[in-house]
Design a protein around this motif. Sequence first.
Motif, PDB file in Angstrom:
ATOM      1  N   GLY A  85       0.827  -1.203   0.000  1.00 16.73           N
ATOM      2  CA  GLY A  85       0.000   0.000   0.000  1.00 16.73           C
ATOM      3  C   GLY A  85       0.861   1.252   0.000  1.00 16.73           C
ATOM      4  N   ILE A  86       0.349   2.313  -0.598  1.00 15.45           N
ATOM      5  CA  ILE A  86       1.114   3.551  -0.751  1.00 15.45           C
ATOM      6  C   ILE A  86       0.949   4.435   0.487  1.00 15.45           C
ATOM      7  CG2 ILE A  86       1.432   5.622  -2.157  1.00 15.45           C
ATOM      8  CD1 ILE A  86       0.342   4.011  -4.550  1.00 15.45           C
ATOM      9  N   LEU A  87       2.051   4.636   1.210  1.00 15.81           N
ATOM     10  CA  LEU A  87       2.060   5.533   2.364  1.00 15.81           C
ATOM     11  C   LEU A  87       2.287   6.982   1.937  1.00 15.81           C
ATOM     12  CD1 LEU A  87       4.210   3.394   4.827  1.00 15.81           C
ATOM     13  CD2 LEU A  87       1.715   3.661   4.817  1.00 15.81           C
ATOM     14  N   ASP A  88       2.987   7.180   0.806  1.00 19.12           N
ATOM     15  CA  ASP A  88       3.206   8.518   0.278  1.00 19.12           C
ATOM     16  C   ASP A  88       3.830   8.401  -1.108  1.00 19.12           C
ATOM     17  OD1 ASP A  88       3.127  11.262   0.229  1.00 19.12           O
ATOM     18  OD2 ASP A  88       4.788  11.584   1.615  1.00 19.12           O
ATOM     19  N   ASP A  89       3.648   9.445  -1.912  1.00 13.90           N
ATOM     20  CA  ASP A  89       4.434   9.551  -3.136  1.00 13.90           C
ATOM     21  C   ASP A  89       5.402  10.707  -2.951  1.00 13.90           C
ATOM     22  OD1 ASP A  89       2.408  11.527  -3.355  1.00 13.90           O
ATOM     23  OD2 ASP A  89       2.343  11.367  -5.538  1.00 13.90           O
ATOM     24  N   LEU A  90       6.559  10.634  -3.591  1.00 15.32           N
ATOM     25  CA  LEU A  90       7.652  11.542  -3.246  1.00 15.32           C
ATOM     26  C   LEU A  90       8.627  11.677  -4.403  1.00 15.32           C
ATOM     27  CD1 LEU A  90      10.077   9.268  -2.647  1.00 15.32           C
ATOM     28  CD2 LEU A  90       8.681   8.919  -0.616  1.00 15.32           C
ATOM     29  N   MET A  91       9.573  12.601  -4.258  1.00 13.62           N
ATOM     30  CA  MET A  91      10.643  12.799  -5.235  1.00 13.62           C
ATOM     31  C   MET A  91      11.981  12.561  -4.558  1.00 13.62           C
ATOM     32  SD  MET A  91       9.020  13.615  -8.019  1.00 13.62           S
ATOM     33  CE  MET A  91      10.362  14.198  -9.046  1.00 13.62           C
ATOM     34  N   VAL A  92      12.851  11.800  -5.218  1.00 13.94           N
ATOM     35  CA  VAL A  92      14.185  11.490  -4.701  1.00 13.94           C
ATOM     36  C   VAL A  92      15.224  12.033  -5.671  1.00 13.94           C
ATOM     37  CG1 VAL A  92      15.765   9.670  -3.964  1.00 13.94           C
ATOM     38  CG2 VAL A  92      13.313   9.359  -3.688  1.00 13.94           C
ATOM     39  N   THR A  93      16.235  12.734  -5.153  1.00 14.63           N
ATOM     40  CA  THR A  93      17.312  13.286  -5.983  1.00 14.63           C
ATOM     41  C   THR A  93      18.651  12.904  -5.378  1.00 14.63           C
ATOM     42  OG1 THR A  93      15.924  15.224  -6.410  1.00 14.63           O
ATOM     43  CG2 THR A  93      18.241  15.378  -7.050  1.00 14.63           C
ATOM     44  N   ARG A 106      22.349  13.892  -4.849  1.00 18.56           N
ATOM     45  CA  ARG A 106      23.250  15.031  -4.896  1.00 18.56           C
ATOM     46  C   ARG A 106      24.681  14.493  -4.747  1.00 18.56           C
ATOM     47  NH1 ARG A 106      20.482  19.907  -1.558  1.00 18.56           N
ATOM     48  NH2 ARG A 106      21.709  19.056   0.152  1.00 18.56           N
ATOM     49  N   ALA A 107      25.649  15.394  -4.738  1.00 18.24           N
ATOM     50  CA  ALA A 107      27.048  14.950  -4.711  1.00 18.24           C
ATOM     51  C   ALA A 107      27.359  14.096  -3.489  1.00 18.24           C
ATOM     52  CB  ALA A 107      27.978  16.161  -4.757  1.00 18.24           C
ATOM     53  N   ASP A 108      26.847  14.506  -2.318  1.00 18.93           N
ATOM     54  CA  ASP A 108      27.231  13.833  -1.073  1.00 18.93           C
ATOM     55  C   ASP A 108      26.058  13.310  -0.257  1.00 18.93           C
ATOM     56  OD1 ASP A 108      30.034  14.441  -1.425  1.00 18.93           O
ATOM     57  OD2 ASP A 108      29.509  16.519  -0.934  1.00 18.93           O
ATOM     58  N   ASP A 109      24.852  13.408  -0.787  1.00 15.80           N
ATOM     59  CA  ASP A 109      23.694  12.950  -0.029  1.00 15.80           C
ATOM     60  C   ASP A 109      22.529  12.694  -0.972  1.00 15.80           C
ATOM     61  OD1 ASP A 109      22.578  15.537  -0.594  1.00 15.80           O
ATOM     62  OD2 ASP A 109      23.586  16.353   1.166  1.00 15.80           O
ATOM     63  N   ILE A 110      21.415  12.271  -0.406  1.00 12.04           N
ATOM     64  CA  ILE A 110      20.189  12.036  -1.166  1.00 12.04           C
ATOM     65  C   ILE A 110      19.107  12.936  -0.589  1.00 12.04           C
ATOM     66  CG2 ILE A 110      18.396  10.358  -1.726  1.00 12.04           C
ATOM     67  CD1 ILE A 110      20.594   8.210  -1.728  1.00 12.04           C
ATOM     68  N   TYR A 111      18.475  13.689  -1.467  1.00 15.74           N
ATOM     69  CA  TYR A 111      17.464  14.687  -1.093  1.00 15.74           C
ATOM     70  C   TYR A 111      16.089  14.142  -1.466  1.00 15.74           C
ATOM     71  CZ  TYR A 111      14.927  19.201  -1.703  1.00 15.74           C
ATOM     72  OH  TYR A 111      14.026  20.242  -1.668  1.00 15.74           O
ATOM     73  N   MET A 112      15.135  14.280  -0.553  1.00 12.93           N
ATOM     74  CA  MET A 112      13.795  13.749  -0.783  1.00 12.93           C
ATOM     75  C   MET A 112      12.761  14.812  -0.414  1.00 12.93           C
ATOM     76  SD  MET A 112      11.977  10.436   1.063  1.00 12.93           S
ATOM     77  CE  MET A 112      13.125   9.239   0.401  1.00 12.93           C
ATOM     78  N   VAL A 113      11.733  14.937  -1.244  1.00 13.08           N
ATOM     79  CA  VAL A 113      10.602  15.815  -0.945  1.00 13.08           C
ATOM     80  C   VAL A 113       9.364  14.947  -0.784  1.00 13.08           C
ATOM     81  CG1 VAL A 113       9.154  17.720  -1.739  1.00 13.08           C
ATOM     82  CG2 VAL A 113      11.612  17.760  -2.202  1.00 13.08           C
ATOM     83  N   VAL A 114       8.691  15.069   0.378  1.00 13.75           N
ATOM     84  CA  VAL A 114       7.500  14.278   0.683  1.00 13.75           C
ATOM     85  C   VAL A 114       6.323  15.217   0.910  1.00 13.75           C
ATOM     86  CG1 VAL A 114       8.882  12.423   1.687  1.00 13.75           C
ATOM     87  CG2 VAL A 114       7.996  14.217   3.177  1.00 13.75           C
ATOM     88  N   ASN A 115       5.134  14.665   0.913  1.00 14.32           N
ATOM     89  CA  ASN A 115       3.926  15.469   1.062  1.00 14.32           C
ATOM     90  C   ASN A 115       3.791  16.056   2.466  1.00 14.32           C
ATOM     91  OD1 ASN A 115       2.220  15.502  -1.446  1.00 14.32           O
ATOM     92  ND2 ASN A 115       2.600  13.311  -1.297  1.00 14.32           N
ATOM     93  N   GLY A 116       3.232  17.256   2.521  1.00 12.21           N
ATOM     94  CA  GLY A 116       3.114  17.969   3.783  1.00 12.21           C
ATOM     95  C   GLY A 116       2.245  17.264   4.808  1.00 12.21           C
ATOM     96  N   ALA A 117       1.131  16.685   4.367  1.00 12.65           N
ATOM     97  CA  ALA A 117       0.194  16.061   5.299  1.00 12.65           C
ATOM     98  C   ALA A 117       0.725  14.752   5.876  1.00 12.65           C
ATOM     99  CB  ALA A 117      -1.149  15.820   4.604  1.00 12.65           C
ATOM    100  N   THR A 118       1.720  14.172   5.236  1.00 13.13           N
ATOM    101  CA  THR A 118       2.229  12.865   5.671  1.00 13.13           C
ATOM    102  C   THR A 118       3.678  12.910   6.143  1.00 13.13           C
ATOM    103  OG1 THR A 118       2.887  12.375   3.397  1.00 13.13           O
ATOM    104  CG2 THR A 118       0.710  11.613   4.073  1.00 13.13           C
ATOM    105  N   LYS A 119       4.304  14.083   6.118  1.00 10.48           N
ATOM    106  CA  LYS A 119       5.758  14.116   6.316  1.00 10.48           C
ATOM    107  C   LYS A 119       6.194  13.570   7.675  1.00 10.48           C
ATOM    108  CE  LYS A 119       5.856  19.070   7.487  1.00 10.48           C
ATOM    109  NZ  LYS A 119       6.299  20.393   6.989  1.00 10.48           N
ATOM    110  N   PHE A 120       5.450  13.852   8.733  1.00 13.97           N
ATOM    111  CA  PHE A 120       5.882  13.363  10.045  1.00 13.97           C
ATOM    112  C   PHE A 120       5.671  11.851  10.171  1.00 13.97           C
ATOM    113  CE2 PHE A 120       5.044  17.919  10.843  1.00 13.97           C
ATOM    114  CZ  PHE A 120       6.340  18.285  11.168  1.00 13.97           C
TER     115      PHE A 120
END
Length: 375
Positions: free
Chosen positions: A102-110, A112-126
Amino acid sequence: MSEDANIAEAAEALPLDAWHRARGARMLPFAGYSMPIQYEGIMAEHLWTRESAGLFDVSHMGQLLFTGEGADAALETLLPGNIKELGAGRMRYSLLLDENGGILDDLMVTRRADDIYMVVNGATKFDDIGVLREHLPDEIGMNHLEDQALIALQGPKAVDALSRVVPGVEALFFMEAGGFDWNGTPLWVSRSGYTGEDGFEISVPADAVEAFAEALAGQPEVKPIGLGARDSLRLEAGLPLYGHDLDPGVTPVGADLTFAMQKRRRTEGGFMGADVVLKQLAEGAPNKRVGLSVEGRLPVREGAPLYNGEAQVGVVTSGGFAPSVGAPIAMGYVSADLAVAGTALEAEVRGKRVPVAVAPMPFVPHRYHRKGAPK
């Protein structure tokens, strides 16, 4: 004081709150935050974005950084996307899944040079942060970037406006990202968004975002746009909204998001809920997310049941009037055997049956700036 005012007072203010109010925004609570729903009107703001460039505040969304050796492999235990082979400066749409697929959230993963950056939805972020902390190894660091704001500039003229303010961003293609400098302020800029148009999302230090938003709004192509138009834009683009079209009762197969599962992951599995998801990939899901065209002018809203004769065969999860289409449209789930373009159904709206038909999505063509696309 009205009940609405009490709710709005309880909602948390974001860094651009005063900036929105000074421009006449109608503010309402959304995902626990006070957010601009509209300025001059949803229809006008929607069409402006399709024709020029709209500035959206999406600072309610969660921005996370993952560090440590093997962070990509660790994330692959939860996400069905190919993170390990994601190149630096490249991004990917993905999904956070539970043990049943089941889908807990949809998100974007990027990456970067030294880490991985993720953007998640505001209502589910915590909730997302809780799941990630629970399942990721202790040696993988996770930092919630609470001091960063996030704004989106969307539309065919977004590149003209942003490249004037931040030279160099025009070199990015769709789903690419990089670091830039604006008057000594570090920015993280991706060529992405959720409107179906070309555009950018820009992570800005919260203490600099008002000045940066002012610089963008000063460009002739740009107007501030509220979340009302963002919703109608993403619906026309056939893009699902978490909490409406996506939830834990839906798998990537049923949600028609299998493009977010690259070939290696389909073959190897190894992600949360893989047994269920891979079985559905082979055999099909019982219900499928589809677009719906609506006969007449009456909008069909979320929650409307869908019928094939007297049998209920699905439900509408998003719906409304589509300004660029000039007609009502909707999105919902129907039995898999009916998820064929052209299938005639009915939606029940206030006790009345409204003819609808399964329609291909997107309802308007995507206009992303893809590498190698013809100009």
